[in-house]
Scaffold this motif. Structure first.
Motif, PDB file in Angstrom:
ATOM      1  N   GLY A 187     -12.791  -4.078  -5.286  1.00 41.42           N
ATOM      2  CA  GLY A 187     -12.555  -2.639  -5.303  1.00 41.42           C
ATOM      3  C   GLY A 187     -11.677  -2.131  -6.421  1.00 41.42           C
ATOM      4  O   GLY A 187     -11.482  -0.919  -6.559  1.00 41.42           O
ATOM      5  N   ARG A 201      -7.566  -6.808  -1.369  1.00 35.96           N
ATOM      6  CA  ARG A 201      -8.696  -5.927  -1.054  1.00 35.96           C
ATOM      7  C   ARG A 201      -8.273  -4.834  -0.072  1.00 35.96           C
ATOM      8  O   ARG A 201      -8.625  -3.658  -0.231  1.00 35.96           O
ATOM      9  CB  ARG A 201      -9.837  -6.763  -0.472  1.00 35.96           C
ATOM     10  N   LYS A 202      -7.487  -5.223   0.944  1.00 36.24           N
ATOM     11  CA  LYS A 202      -7.005  -4.242   1.924  1.00 36.24           C
ATOM     12  C   LYS A 202      -6.114  -3.204   1.261  1.00 36.24           C
ATOM     13  O   LYS A 202      -6.196  -2.002   1.570  1.00 36.24           O
ATOM     14  CB  LYS A 202      -6.233  -4.956   3.039  1.00 36.24           C
ATOM     15  N   THR A 233       0.833  -1.207   0.000  1.00 35.91           N
ATOM     16  CA  THR A 233       0.000   0.000   0.000  1.00 35.91           C
ATOM     17  C   THR A 233       0.862   1.250   0.000  1.00 35.91           C
ATOM     18  O   THR A 233       0.664   2.171  -0.811  1.00 35.91           O
ATOM     19  CB  THR A 233      -0.943   0.011   1.220  1.00 35.91           C
ATOM     20  N   SER A 258      -8.212  -0.744  -0.828  1.00 35.69           N
ATOM     21  CA  SER A 258      -8.972   0.192   0.009  1.00 35.69           C
ATOM     22  C   SER A 258      -8.089   1.298   0.579  1.00 35.69           C
ATOM     23  O   SER A 258      -8.595   2.355   0.982  1.00 35.69           O
ATOM     24  CB  SER A 258      -9.664  -0.557   1.154  1.00 35.69           C
TER      25      SER A 258
END
Length: 354
Positions: A263, A228-229, A190, A232
């Motif tokens: 997402g 997914r994390k 991320t 997001s």
């Protein structure tokens, strides 16, 4: 930054109208090109090439000089994050990536730090900035990372693997240890992708190269949930533009419905899934990227054009298709055949966008 002159790739990912189907190739900057081989020889080795901003920029732009591609992709490697975590990445000729340290125990995982993307991976960000500057708005720049599961396969196995013995043992015998590792990797990815976006990447792709080796429940728990994390937590708008996210799980066609709910703006498809079936299954939730078998490029030009025509016909009219190979271009592909492929996509797709 220069104004973007060709944004059909970004618009297609957001399922907006385009004049022709945009196209790029995974591994488009690579060893099938003689000019790439010359630049890599100049750098000395693969990692030195990745860490030299000028040379990384040079090889990123090389395919754009040959082909009318609709996007550039950062020249780097998915294993930059494990390297920044202190595992000591190196490459053995003919053997692929290796790590000096491997992750096998809970203590090994606890000792891992989440790297600071801006400082520990500054050479990647420097390359992104250099490439954006040299592109001068010609086409968008794609940033990327490996998925947590895919990165973990290399970190636990110590390199490439055929059976993923050590990682799958951890998954079934000590799942909490693997979840801890994947959590650290998800945070690292991320941060890494967000820093690429801040540095100039205009779209990002998550490469889940080895997600397809899992069973359905294990895929959702140990691969998809972590992607997914990441999604997001990503910056989705920068410099007044949306930043699309592509998620690509090789051999993941059986999970398209749950993937479409993760997402991302687009899903990458390999050649084992028919694109018409994929479009029917995901509806209008996401764009689709793919999905010609890279081996088609070994065929004669007319056969390549035939395959392009078939995939375009299968997807049909409307928005939301980015043409690509179903995986990276093979090192033995003829560059002239790659040109036939790219040109055919633009020529044959116009009738689907009237």
């Amino acid at each position: 930054m220069a104004e973007l002159q060709n944004d059909r790739f970004l618009r297609a990912l957001l399922r907006e109208p385009v004049d022709v189907t945009p196209v790029w190739m995974m591994r488009q900057a690579g060893r099938y090109l003689p000019e790439y081989k010359a630049t890599r020889a100049l750098a000395g080795d693969f990692l030195s090439l990745c860490k030299n901003r000028e040379l990384a920029c040079e090889v990123t732009l090389q395919p754009l000089e040959r082909f009318e591609l609709d996007a550039a992709i950062l020249f780097s490697d998915i294993l930059t994050i494990p390297d920044a975590m202190g595992l000591g990445l190196y490459f053995e000729e003919g053997e692929g990536p290796r790590f000096k340290k491997v992750i096998r125990t809970e203590k090994d995982v606890e000792a891992l730090k989440v790297p600071d993307a801006a400082t520990d991976l500054d050479y990647v960000m420097n390359a992104v900035k250099e490439i954006r500057s040299e592109l001068k708005g010609r086409v968008p720049l794609i940033g990327f990372s490996g998925s947590p599961w895919t990165l973990a396969t290399y970190m636990v196995e110590g390199g490439s693997s055929k059976d993923f013995r050590h990682l799958k043992k951890m998954m079934y015998a000590e799942p909490q240890v693997l979840h801890e590792l994947l959590s650290k990797l998800a945070q690292s990815v991320t941060n890494y992708l967000n820093e690429q976006i801040l540095s100039g990447a205009q779209a990002v792709q998550i490469f889940d190269t080895w997600g397809g080796v899992l069973s359905g429940d294990m895929y959702k728990a140990f691969s998809l949930d972590y992607m997914r994390k990441i999604i997001s937590g990503l910056i989705r708008e920068h410099d007044g533009r949306k930043v699309p996210v592509i998620m690509f799980t090789k051999n993941g066609g059986q999970w398209l419905e749950v993937m479409a709910d993760a997402g991302a703006d687009a899903l990458g498809l390999d050649w084992t899934t028919d694109i018409d079936d994929a479009r029917r299954r995901v509806g209008g939730k996401v764009a689709l990227q793919g999905n010609m078998d890279p081996s088609v490029l070994y065929a004669q030009p007319e056969r390549i054009r035939q395959e392009v025509a078939d995939i375009l016909q299968r997807f049909g009219t409307g928005n939301g298709h980015v043409f690509n190979l179903g995986h990276g271009i093979h090192q033995f592909a003829d560059p002239e055949h790659a040109k036939v492929f790219v040109d055919a996509v633009h020529e044959l797709s116009a009738k689907y966008h009237v």
